[in-house]
Design a protein around this motif. Structure first.
Motif, short mmCIF file in Angstrom:
data_model
loop_
_atom_site.label_atom_id
_atom_site.label_comp_id
_atom_site.label_asym_id
_atom_site.label_seq_id
_atom_site.Cartn_x
_atom_site.Cartn_y
_atom_site.Cartn_z
N SER A 147 0.83 -1.21 0.00
CA SER A 147 0.00 0.00 0.00
C SER A 147 0.86 1.26 0.00
O SER A 147 0.52 2.26 -0.64
N MET A 231 -4.11 0.22 5.58
CA MET A 231 -3.55 0.50 4.26
C MET A 231 -3.26 2.00 4.14
O MET A 231 -4.12 2.83 4.43
N PHE A 233 -2.71 5.10 1.83
CA PHE A 233 -3.00 5.56 0.47
C PHE A 233 -2.47 6.96 0.20
O PHE A 233 -2.26 7.32 -0.95
N MET A 359 -7.59 -3.07 -1.82
CA MET A 359 -6.47 -2.72 -2.68
C MET A 359 -6.88 -2.73 -4.16
O MET A 359 -6.40 -1.90 -4.95
#
Length: 437
Positions: A147, A231, A233, A359
């Motif tokens: 990620s 995650m 981003f 994802m």
């Protein structure tokens, strides 16, 4: 001058008398056998004294000019010729593999070195923890690192990430996929297996983690702590508050960063190293004894109301789910999302399923033209398996000293109510159940 008798003592010759001076044709007198033996004895005695002195001098000089190396060998210690005898390395396919380190001073030096190497200029690092259950190829840790690589302005942050491992298998895997790894010593506890939510092993791991974070603060390092199922981003730093000592993500955000009614989630937080945060972590860790059977996140939701927090001057800020979302309360706008946490989800396989879907959603978003990104109504497809795995068993924990409040929790969701336990009606519980399912 009379020739001395054989047994008559000779006078000690002078230093000049033993030289053969230029222009002096007379040879030096020959020494007798007793004199030679005496001279040899003197030379042997001088050598016996001079040799150890020379060795001591050489050692002192070498120590003075050589830098002492505190080892952080990039290769795993089980691949070296002489592994440390204090570390117990399990077999590759063994069930339990705790890392037991007796040399705490050595571990402390290694920790200091890896923190220093990974640190940003302002002594800030990124931390996550890992055990064997989340470390195998294709599991959580791979998605976590991936990620960063696929996020917006996040790949450079990997050089500041330190992975703290709870067992030998996790450490070995970490050394294969990442630069900065630290094996946290554990004694008599096997942290390698999956620790399901609220089990005794899970609770022990959470409190071990919290105490370690306190140690990092005491060493003068600020940190972002992130669970490996968060995650990344976008770079989160622009969305941190400049005046917050302790900033934490939320399962539920009420719209105000200072409102203690926000339901915190301990899987993502940003903490500045100062006297206030260090004292708070000590208080937080000690509070586990006041609330036995609860993990650090629940205990934080209890103690955030304690007057002691105000007394030490800690400034708490809650991070908006607009930027720091999760399964409990997703960050809906992918143009703003920084992190997404697979919270409110029980079971490794359920987490993995929804992480992979997440994802994929992010990849689809990133492949869109910029003009469409700004206007497209794009939403996450999760939760999927996490929703199916939610348990409807409720836990109720109450604090009766002012202010009176209760926390009702299920499937990782924590709902705070400033009511007495008798006021938690069936309708309230039914509403919560409908929200979960």
């Amino acid at each position: 001058m009379a020739r001395p008798l054989p047994n008559q003592a000779r006078g000690q010759p002078s230093a000049t008398s033993l030289r053969h001076l230029p222009g002096h044709s007379k040879p030096s007198p020959r020494l007798s056998a007793p004199a030679l033996r005496k001279a040899a004895a003197v030379l042997l005695l001088a050598a016996a004294v001079a040799l150890p002195c020379a060795m001591l001098y050489r050692a002192a000089v070498l120590n003075a000019v050589q830098t002492v190396q505190v080892g952080w060998d990039r290769s795993p210690w089980w691949e070296r010729d002489q592994p440390p005898p204090a570390v117990m390395v399990p077999e590759e396919d063994g069930d339990g593999d705790p890392v037991a380190a007796d040399d705490l001073d050595s571990g402390d030096l290694k920790l200091e070195q890896v923190l220093q190497e990974a640190s940003m200029d302002n002594k800030t690092i990124i931390l996550t923890t890992l055990n064997a259950a989340w470390a195998y190829p294709g599991s959580v840790i791979d998605l976590f690192i991936n990620s960063f690589r696929r996020g917006v302005r996040t790949s450079s942050l990997l050089r500041h990430l330190v992975i703290i491992t709870f067992d030998g298998k996790a450490y070995k895997r970490c050394m294969k996929i990442h630069t900065y790894c630290f094996a946290l010593p554990t004694e008599d506890v096997d942290f390698s297996q999956e620790k399901r939510f609220q089990t005794s092993g899970y609770l022990e791991m959470m409190w071990k983690r919290l105490d370690f974070l306190r140690l990092v603060l005491e060493k003068g390092y600020s940190f972002i702590f992130s669970d490996a199922d968060v995650m990344w981003f976008r770079n989160p730093f622009p969305h941190f508050y400049p005046d917050g000592d302790f900033q934490i993500a939320c399962d539920h955000y009420v719209g105000n960063a200072t409102d203690l009614g926000n339901i915190a989630n301990g899987g993502f937080n940003y903490v500045r190293s100062n006297n206030q945060s260090i004292e708070f972590y000590k208080f937080w860790y000690s509070s586990r004894l006041r609330y036995p059977g609860y993990h650090d996140q629940d205990v934080f939701n209890f103690i955030k109301h304690d007057p002691y927090i105000t007394d030490i001057g800690l400034k708490i800020k809650f991070l908006s789910t607009t930027y720091f979302g999760g399964i409990c309360e997703p960050s809906r706008d992918l143009n703003n999302v920084c992190t997404m946490h697979v919270n409110c989800c029980i079971g490794l396989q359920s987490k993995l399923h929804d992480l992979r879907i997440m994802m994929e959603d992010w990849s689809n978003y990133m492949s869109m033209p910029p003009s469409l990104k700004r206007f497209a109504a794009f939403s996450w497809r999760v939760p999927q398996n996490c929703r199916c795995n939610a348990t409807l068993e409720f836990n109720l924990a109450c604090v009766f000293s002012p202010p009176k409040f209760c926390v009702i929790s299920t499937a990782g969701i924590h709902v705070l109510s400033f009511l007495s336990p008798d006021d938690v009606s069936d309708n309230f519980v039914s509403s919560l159940q409908s929200f979960i399912t």
